[in-house]
Design a protein around this motif. Structure first.
Motif, PDB file in Angstrom:
ATOM      1  N   SER A 212      61.622  46.947  72.093  1.00 20.61           N
ATOM      2  CA  SER A 212      62.482  45.765  72.151  1.00 20.61           C
ATOM      3  C   SER A 212      62.107  44.903  73.350  1.00 20.61           C
ATOM      4  O   SER A 212      61.438  45.358  74.289  1.00 20.61           O
ATOM      5  N   SER A 213      62.581  43.663  73.322  1.00 27.41           N
ATOM      6  CA  SER A 213      62.295  42.755  74.441  1.00 27.41           C
ATOM      7  C   SER A 213      62.920  43.265  75.736  1.00 27.41           C
ATOM      8  O   SER A 213      62.364  43.078  76.826  1.00 27.41           O
ATOM      9  N   ALA A 214      64.087  43.939  75.632  1.00 29.94           N
ATOM     10  CA  ALA A 214      64.733  44.478  76.829  1.00 29.94           C
ATOM     11  C   ALA A 214      63.873  45.566  77.466  1.00 29.94           C
ATOM     12  O   ALA A 214      63.748  45.651  78.687  1.00 29.94           O
ATOM     13  N   ALA A 215      63.258  46.415  76.636  1.00 30.56           N
ATOM     14  CA  ALA A 215      62.411  47.479  77.167  1.00 30.56           C
ATOM     15  C   ALA A 215      61.216  46.916  77.914  1.00 30.56           C
ATOM     16  O   ALA A 215      60.803  47.439  78.960  1.00 30.56           O
ATOM     17  N   ARG A 216      60.669  45.832  77.411  1.00 31.87           N
ATOM     18  CA  ARG A 216      59.536  45.203  78.103  1.00 31.87           C
ATOM     19  C   ARG A 216      60.005  44.445  79.338  1.00 31.87           C
ATOM     20  O   ARG A 216      59.298  44.401  80.351  1.00 31.87           O
ATOM     21  N   ALA A 217      61.188  43.848  79.281  1.00 31.84           N
ATOM     22  CA  ALA A 217      61.705  43.124  80.443  1.00 31.84           C
ATOM     23  C   ALA A 217      61.961  44.074  81.612  1.00 31.84           C
ATOM     24  O   ALA A 217      61.735  43.711  82.774  1.00 31.84           O
ATOM     25  N   TYR A 218      62.430  45.267  81.312  1.00 34.69           N
ATOM     26  CA  TYR A 218      62.660  46.266  82.358  1.00 34.69           C
ATOM     27  C   TYR A 218      61.386  47.034  82.724  1.00 34.69           C
ATOM     28  O   TYR A 218      61.433  47.961  83.524  1.00 34.69           O
ATOM     29  N   ARG A 219      60.267  46.679  82.082  1.00 37.14           N
ATOM     30  CA  ARG A 219      58.966  47.288  82.368  1.00 37.14           C
ATOM     31  C   ARG A 219      58.929  48.787  82.061  1.00 37.14           C
ATOM     32  O   ARG A 219      58.234  49.554  82.718  1.00 37.14           O
ATOM     33  N   LEU A 220      59.688  49.170  81.062  1.00 33.87           N
ATOM     34  CA  LEU A 220      59.579  50.544  80.582  1.00 33.87           C
ATOM     35  C   LEU A 220      58.303  50.723  79.775  1.00 33.87           C
ATOM     36  O   LEU A 220      57.777  51.835  79.660  1.00 33.87           O
ATOM     37  N   VAL A 221      57.825  49.606  79.228  1.00 30.76           N
ATOM     38  CA  VAL A 221      56.650  49.619  78.359  1.00 30.76           C
ATOM     39  C   VAL A 221      55.624  48.641  78.895  1.00 30.76           C
ATOM     40  O   VAL A 221      55.966  47.536  79.323  1.00 30.76           O
ATOM     41  N   ARG A 222      54.360  49.072  78.877  1.00 31.36           N
ATOM     42  CA  ARG A 222      53.260  48.180  79.227  1.00 31.36           C
ATOM     43  C   ARG A 222      52.197  48.308  78.144  1.00 31.36           C
ATOM     44  O   ARG A 222      51.610  49.370  77.978  1.00 31.36           O
ATOM     45  N   GLY A 223      51.993  47.219  77.410  1.00 31.00           N
ATOM     46  CA  GLY A 223      51.066  47.281  76.282  1.00 31.00           C
ATOM     47  C   GLY A 223      51.608  48.206  75.212  1.00 31.00           C
ATOM     48  O   GLY A 223      52.687  47.992  74.673  1.00 31.00           O
ATOM     49  N   ASP A 224      50.835  49.259  74.879  1.00 28.67           N
ATOM     50  CA  ASP A 224      51.309  50.236  73.895  1.00 28.67           C
ATOM     51  C   ASP A 224      51.598  51.581  74.556  1.00 28.67           C
ATOM     52  O   ASP A 224      51.508  52.627  73.916  1.00 28.67           O
ATOM     53  N   GLU A 225      51.985  51.545  75.853  1.00 24.90           N
ATOM     54  CA  GLU A 225      52.260  52.771  76.587  1.00 24.90           C
ATOM     55  C   GLU A 225      53.687  52.764  77.136  1.00 24.90           C
ATOM     56  O   GLU A 225      54.171  51.739  77.625  1.00 24.90           O
TER      57      GLU A 225
END
Length: 384
Positions: A64-77
Motif C-alpha cells: 500500500s501507499s502507506a507502507a511505502r510512505a513509512y519506508r517499510l518497503v523499498r522496491g520489491d523488498e
C-alpha cells in the motif's frame, strides 16, 4: 513384427509411467502462486493500515501507499528485518501472529514510529499478508490522558491538603483571634483556588464534549473586551499595570458571548499575572478581509521558544513555581483553544523572552460564514 510391437509397447508404458509419476508429484504440492488471488487487491486498497503481500520468495507482490510512505518497503523488498522474520515463521507453520514493533522510519523527524503488526498466511498459496498500523498517535493520546490524571490529582490535592492543615492550625489557635483571622484568610484563598480549578474543569469538559453550544448570536466585541478588562482591573491596579484597548470599534462576530468573554478574560488575566509592575497590557481589534483579530499584548517575561507549541496543553506550565504563585490553574489557555475551535477560529501566540507575549484570537467575519441550511444551524454544526 513381434519385436517391433514389443518395443513400441515398452516405450508407451515407460511414457505412461513417467506421466503418472509427474501427475502424482504435482497433486499434493501445488505450484507457488506469484499473483494475488481475486479480490485481494481491492481489499488491500481499502485498508487504512500499511499492507504488504509477500510471495513465496519473500518478494513484495503488493504494498500500500502507506507502507511505502513509512519506508517499510523499498522496491520489491520488505526492509524491516523483524517483519521479514515474522513473515517467514507464518509461512512455515501457517499460524497468525501479532506483535508491536518500534521502527525509526517516521515520515517527519528522527523519532521512531510504533506499529501494531498482524501477519497472516493467504490460504495455501505461499503468500503472506503483513498489516502494520501506526500506533504513535494513540500512544501520545494515552500519555496525555495519564498526564492529565496525574496533574489534576496534584492540582486538587494541593489546596485540599492546605485546607486540612489550616483547619488544624485554626483549631490549635482558637484562643488567638489574630492568628485565627490570618489562617482563615489563607483558607479562603485555598478554597477560592480549589473552586477555580473545579470551575475550569467543568468549562473545559463542557466545550470538549458533545454538549451543544448556545444558539450563536451577534456578539459585539466592544462589550466582550470591556467585560474582560473589568474582570481583571483590580489585579492590574494592585500591580500598577495600565490596561489599554484600541483598534476598530463597533465590530461584531457570531458566537457564544459567554464563551468569548471567558476566552478574552483568560488571556488578559494571564497577561496581568505574568507582567511586572508598572507595565502595560493592551487589547486591540483588527478587521481583515476574512477575519476579526483580537490581540492581547503584554510586556511580561515572555515564553521560551521551545515551550510555544505546548502552552495550550492542559496543565502545561512554562514555570511551575511562578504559575502556582500567580494562582493559575493551568487550564486557561486550553480553554481558550477549545473555545476558538467551537467558533471556527484559532488562537496564536508570538513571544520573546524578556520582551513580552502577544496572544491573538482569530475569528471569521460574520459575512464570510456559510449561509444557514434548513434543518440545522451551519455555525453550530461546524463548531461541533
Amino acid at each position: 513384427m513381434a519385436g517391433i510391437v514389443g518395443l513400441v509397447t515398452g516405450v508407451a508404458a515407460g511414457l505412461a509411467f513417467r506421466m503418472s509419476e509427474a501427475g502424482r508429484s504435482r497433486t499434493p504440492n501445488p505450484a507457488p502462486q506469484s499473483e494475488l488471488p481475486s479480490g485481494i487487491a481491492e481489499v488491500l486498497a481499502a485498508l487504512p493500515s500499511s499492507a504488504v503481500v509477500l510471495d513465496p520468495a519473500d518478494r513484495v507482490l503488493r504494498a500500500s501507499s502507506a507502507a511505502r510512505a513509512y519506508r517499510l518497503v523499498r522496491g520489491d523488498e520488505l526492509v524491516i528485518g523483524d517483519l521479514l522474520a515474522l513473515a517467514r515463521q507464518v509461512r512455515r507453520d501457517g499460524v497468525i501472529r501479532e506483535t508491536e514493533i518500534e521502527v525509526a522510519v517516521r515520515k517527519f523527524g528522527p523519532d521512531s514510529t510504533s506499529f501494531a503488526v498482524r501477519v497472516a498466511p493467504l490460504g495455501g498459496t505461499g503468500l503472506v499478508l503483513v498489516l502494520a498500523e501506526d500506533q504513535t498517535e494513540r500512544r501520545r493520546v494515552e500519555a496525555v490522558r495519564r498526564d492529565f490524571v496525574a496533574n489534576i490529582s496534584h492540582e486538587l490535592k494541593t489546596p485540599v491538603g492546605a485546607l486540612s492543615l489550616l483547619a488544624e492550625t485554626v483549631a490549635d489557635a482558637s484562643d488567638d483571634p489574630e492568628a485565627v483571622r490570618r489562617f482563615t484568610g489563607r483558607m479562603q484563598q485555598e478554597a477560592s483556588r480549589l473552586t477555580s480549578v473545579i470551575q475550569d474543569l467543568i468549562t473545559l469538559s463542557r466545550i470538549q464534549g458533545a454538549e451543544p453550544m448556545a444558539e450563536p448570536t451577534d456578539v459585539p466585541l466592544d462589550s466582550v473586551v470591556d467585560e474582560a478588562l473589568d474582570a481583571v482591573r483590580m489585579a492590574a491596579d494592585s500591580k500598577h499595570i495600565e490596561l489599554v484597548s484600541s483598534g476598530t470599534e463597533g465590530v461584531s462576530v457570531v458566537g457564544d458571548e459567554g464563551l468569548l468573554v471567558t476566552a478574552m478574560r483568560n488571556l488578559v488575566a494571564n497577561a496581568v499575572a505574568y507582567s511586572p509592575e508598572r507595565t502595560r497590557v493592551s487589547v486591540s481589534v483588527l478587521v481583515t478581509s476574512s477575519t476579526v483579530d483580537i490581540s492581547v499584548a503584554d510586556q511580561g517575561i515572555g515564553i521560551p521558544q521551545q515551550d510555544l507549541e505546548r502552552v495550550f496543553e492542559r496543565f502545561y506550565r512554562v514555570d511551575a513555581a511562578r504559575s502556582r504563585a500567580t494562582g493559575g490553574t493551568g487550564l486557561g489557555l486550553a480553554i481558550v483553544k477549545h473555545i476558538m475551535t467551537h467558533h471556527r477560529g484559532e488562537v496564536t501566540v508570538w513571544s520573546k523572552e524578556g520582551s513580552g507575549s502577544t496572544f491573538t484570537l482569530r475569528l471569521p467575519r460574520p459575512e464570510t460564514r456559510e449561509p444557514q441550511r434548513s434543518g440545522g444551524n451551519t455555525y453550530r454544526e461546524a463548531a461541533q
